[in-house]
Scaffold this motif. Sequence first.
Motif, PDB file in Angstrom:
ATOM      1  N   LEU A 205       0.863  -1.182   0.000  1.00 26.87           N
ATOM      2  CA  LEU A 205       0.000   0.000   0.000  1.00 26.87           C
ATOM      3  C   LEU A 205       0.898   1.230   0.000  1.00 26.87           C
ATOM      4  CD1 LEU A 205      -2.552  -0.981   2.815  1.00 26.87           C
ATOM      5  CD2 LEU A 205      -2.567  -1.631   0.399  1.00 26.87           C
ATOM      6  N   LYS A 208      -2.450   4.669  -4.420  1.00 25.43           N
ATOM      7  CA  LYS A 208      -2.548   4.093  -5.765  1.00 25.43           C
ATOM      8  C   LYS A 208      -2.088   5.073  -6.849  1.00 25.43           C
ATOM      9  CE  LYS A 208      -5.959   3.963  -8.681  1.00 25.43           C
ATOM     10  NZ  LYS A 208      -5.264   3.925  -9.972  1.00 25.43           N
ATOM     11  N   PRO A 214      -5.759  -0.700  -7.767  1.00 25.65           N
ATOM     12  CA  PRO A 214      -5.607  -0.593  -6.307  1.00 25.65           C
ATOM     13  C   PRO A 214      -4.979  -1.855  -5.733  1.00 25.65           C
ATOM     14  CG  PRO A 214      -7.824   0.060  -6.966  1.00 25.65           C
ATOM     15  CD  PRO A 214      -7.161  -0.484  -8.200  1.00 25.65           C
ATOM     16  N   ASN A 215      -4.092  -1.664  -4.747  1.00 19.55           N
ATOM     17  CA  ASN A 215      -3.567  -2.799  -3.994  1.00 19.55           C
ATOM     18  C   ASN A 215      -4.461  -3.037  -2.787  1.00 19.55           C
ATOM     19  OD1 ASN A 215      -1.429  -3.459  -5.618  1.00 19.55           O
ATOM     20  ND2 ASN A 215       0.107  -2.307  -4.460  1.00 19.55           N
ATOM     21  N   ILE A 216      -4.856  -4.285  -2.613  1.00 15.39           N
ATOM     22  CA  ILE A 216      -5.723  -4.649  -1.490  1.00 15.39           C
ATOM     23  C   ILE A 216      -4.990  -5.697  -0.667  1.00 15.39           C
ATOM     24  CG2 ILE A 216      -8.001  -5.503  -0.805  1.00 15.39           C
ATOM     25  CD1 ILE A 216      -8.339  -3.203  -2.728  1.00 15.39           C
ATOM     26  N   ILE A 217      -4.743  -5.396   0.607  1.00 19.22           N
ATOM     27  CA  ILE A 217      -4.145  -6.384   1.505  1.00 19.22           C
ATOM     28  C   ILE A 217      -5.274  -6.976   2.344  1.00 19.22           C
ATOM     29  CG2 ILE A 217      -2.554  -6.765   3.426  1.00 19.22           C
ATOM     30  CD1 ILE A 217      -1.048  -6.081   0.895  1.00 19.22           C
ATOM     31  N   LEU A 220      -9.149 -12.242   3.482  1.00 17.80           N
ATOM     32  CA  LEU A 220     -10.522 -12.734   3.311  1.00 17.80           C
ATOM     33  C   LEU A 220     -10.764 -13.193   1.885  1.00 17.80           C
ATOM     34  CD1 LEU A 220     -13.465 -12.963   4.452  1.00 17.80           C
ATOM     35  CD2 LEU A 220     -13.826 -10.633   3.633  1.00 17.80           C
TER      36      LEU A 220
ATOM     37  N   VAL B  63     -16.673  -4.963   5.430  1.00 15.45           N
ATOM     38  CA  VAL B  63     -15.429  -5.706   5.225  1.00 15.45           C
ATOM     39  C   VAL B  63     -14.984  -5.626   3.765  1.00 15.45           C
ATOM     40  CG1 VAL B  63     -16.529  -7.948   4.808  1.00 15.45           C
ATOM     41  CG2 VAL B  63     -14.252  -7.881   5.792  1.00 15.45           C
ATOM     42  N   PHE B  64     -15.970  -5.527   2.847  1.00 18.48           N
ATOM     43  CA  PHE B  64     -15.649  -5.461   1.417  1.00 18.48           C
ATOM     44  C   PHE B  64     -15.601  -4.027   0.892  1.00 18.48           C
ATOM     45  CE2 PHE B  64     -17.458  -9.883   1.399  1.00 18.48           C
ATOM     46  CZ  PHE B  64     -16.264 -10.517   1.105  1.00 18.48           C
ATOM     47  N   TYR B  66     -13.299  -2.304   0.318  1.00 19.72           N
ATOM     48  CA  TYR B  66     -12.206  -2.199  -0.662  1.00 19.72           C
ATOM     49  C   TYR B  66     -12.616  -2.617  -2.056  1.00 19.72           C
ATOM     50  CZ  TYR B  66     -11.611  -7.152   0.799  1.00 19.72           C
ATOM     51  OH  TYR B  66     -11.805  -8.478   1.107  1.00 19.72           O
ATOM     52  N   ASP B  70     -11.814   2.833  -5.522  1.00 25.49           N
ATOM     53  CA  ASP B  70     -10.559   2.467  -6.193  1.00 25.49           C
ATOM     54  C   ASP B  70      -9.347   3.210  -5.637  1.00 25.49           C
ATOM     55  OD1 ASP B  70     -11.578   0.487  -7.748  1.00 25.49           O
ATOM     56  OD2 ASP B  70     -11.916   1.740  -9.513  1.00 25.49           O
ATOM     57  N   TRP B  73      -6.139  -0.297  -0.134  1.00 25.45           N
ATOM     58  CA  TRP B  73      -6.857  -0.652   1.099  1.00 25.45           C
ATOM     59  C   TRP B  73      -6.145  -1.798   1.819  1.00 25.45           C
ATOM     60  CZ3 TRP B  73     -11.555   1.161   3.125  1.00 25.45           C
ATOM     61  CH2 TRP B  73     -12.364   1.945   2.289  1.00 25.45           C
TER      62      TRP B  73
END
Lengths: 363, 255
Positions: A205, A208, A214-217, A220, B63-64, B66, B70, B73
């Motif tokens: 992160l 962006k 986008p980077n998502i860490i 889940l 929770v979602f 992200y 854009d 996250w």
Amino acid sequence: MKAEVKLMKGNEAIARAAIRYGADGYFGYPITPQSEVLETLEAEMPWETTGMVVLQAESEVASINMVYGGAAAGKAVMTSSSSPGVSLMQEGISYLAASELPALIVNVMRGGPGLGTIQPSQADYFQATKGGGHGDYHIIVLAPSTVQEMADFVALGFDLAFKYRTPAMIMADGVVGQMMEKVVLPEQRPRRTNEQIARECPWALTGKPDSRKPNIITSLELDSAIMEKNNERFQETYRRIQENEVRYEERFTDDAEYLIVAFGSVARICLKAIEDARKKGIKVGLIRPITLWPFPYKEIARVAEHTKGILCVELNAGQMVEDVRLAVGDKVPVRHFGRMGGIVPAPQEVLDALEHDFHINSL
Amino acid sequence: MTREEIIQNGTKVYSRPRLLNKNNMHYCPGCSHGVVHKLVAEIIDEMGLEHDAIGIAPVGCAVFAYNYIDIDWAEAAHGRAPALATAISRLRPDKVVFTYQGDGDLAAIGSAETIHACTRGENIVIIMINNGIYGMTGGQMSPCTLEGAKTATTPYGRRHDLNGFPLKVADVVSLLDGTCYVTRQAVHTPGAVRKAKAALKKAFKNAQEKKGTSFVEIVSTCNSGWKMSPEKSNKWMEENMFAHYPLGDLKDTTK
């Protein structure tokens, strides 16, 4: 800072080595017997020199989640604690493993279970090497036996963590944390720049840019088919680590008729016992696993071939001994000698246990 | 007049925020999350923070989050978003970091992280959607559930002798020296949405200008969890939630 030789505690060595490694952040909470890590960092004020962030968190739970945040940003971040505190961190370590984030966690073990004692112990072996938190995962576990190794394993731990994108742990005990020894500290390494992080950690992160999505860490994934694939990827990483990163020390094994397996400070007590045994004509060798995970199964099996028995010496009720048995199967008898609750055995006790368990005097 | 002609004439007064992507939201119809997501996306765009905003998603319905805005996250463990935000904000002071949490995540399991991030005065924005219920897990009592409210774990209504009193989190954090701006808003009417947007924008500005912690509570509905129509939920919120959680600024040291 140039390389220098100094006398210091193991905990202090961790702190000073972290600054010199160019670590970006430390987040921790006081607990005996490792509080000197945080104390040394606060006294050294690395934010004035290297720019390293040091923060006393409100709990071990917060510490490990701060580590999670810092690691998500691609930074070299760490925490340290002792057994009860490391138990509190297990959920966070599981998240780090699942999100494939590099981080360094130091456990200066004390006697348990529960609040236990502040004296040294190795009773967190299962927790560290078999997962600890929930889910199928492993972390790299390094076991220092000297203050020098406390310092050296900071760099090694960070390097391995970033190489494999996995948390790494330095699993020390109260002896190595508290005792003072001579240490050679390496030269100061510069902290990585944000540009370097963006290049070397394309997953991090950084905010962006237009050039990427986008980077998502996240750990889940509700789609089980994808989650199974994720797990397969983790397992593949663990296989690569097992193939390439086993580390151990071997002493007096060439002519050894008996073998002692011990890690951390206990290996040093065992070396003295081995010296005494050899004076009596009993040929004993030592294998000291340096990586507790990945464990040196093959290496122990190789040395065990020409021995009559293996004694596994630990500061617990018998944990690593299970891995030693897995290594040698029923080819060689394996016994365990352990002290618990913060008691550290004398070399003579180790020698007595060896002679007793393998009926050496009666031969 | 065709759609294109209308737009070309410069008469377009409203459009989907650029950073709010086209993914279908998983939120229930009538839920407040969609509106707040839209506001956050608009503000990040309007303030030119697309490259600098880092969001922390909670465990719970958001929770979602992200999946919809854009930017970069991280998804935190339950309640720990302020701990992640603390570290990222300190390690990247050039970024603007915000958490987006529900009242279950923030006020129950995450109460320690919330209070200590606020008391340290971390330069972050904390957004709390307060719908007085655990939505994601099926409508259990949260710390902010009103007395008398029926939930899956208070089937006969919350009783303070059994379940304690509803927690006024904004009031608590307004007492902490590290917070610079604490406000309670709602998004149930166009007027309320405009006010909430101004409040959120102020909060993001505070973070950008390193003024301390900004805490924005959005009193919200959970029509699925409350088992009411969206319309009835809004009415119930006005009559009951606002009485316990009155709207407006609780603290503003930036004036």
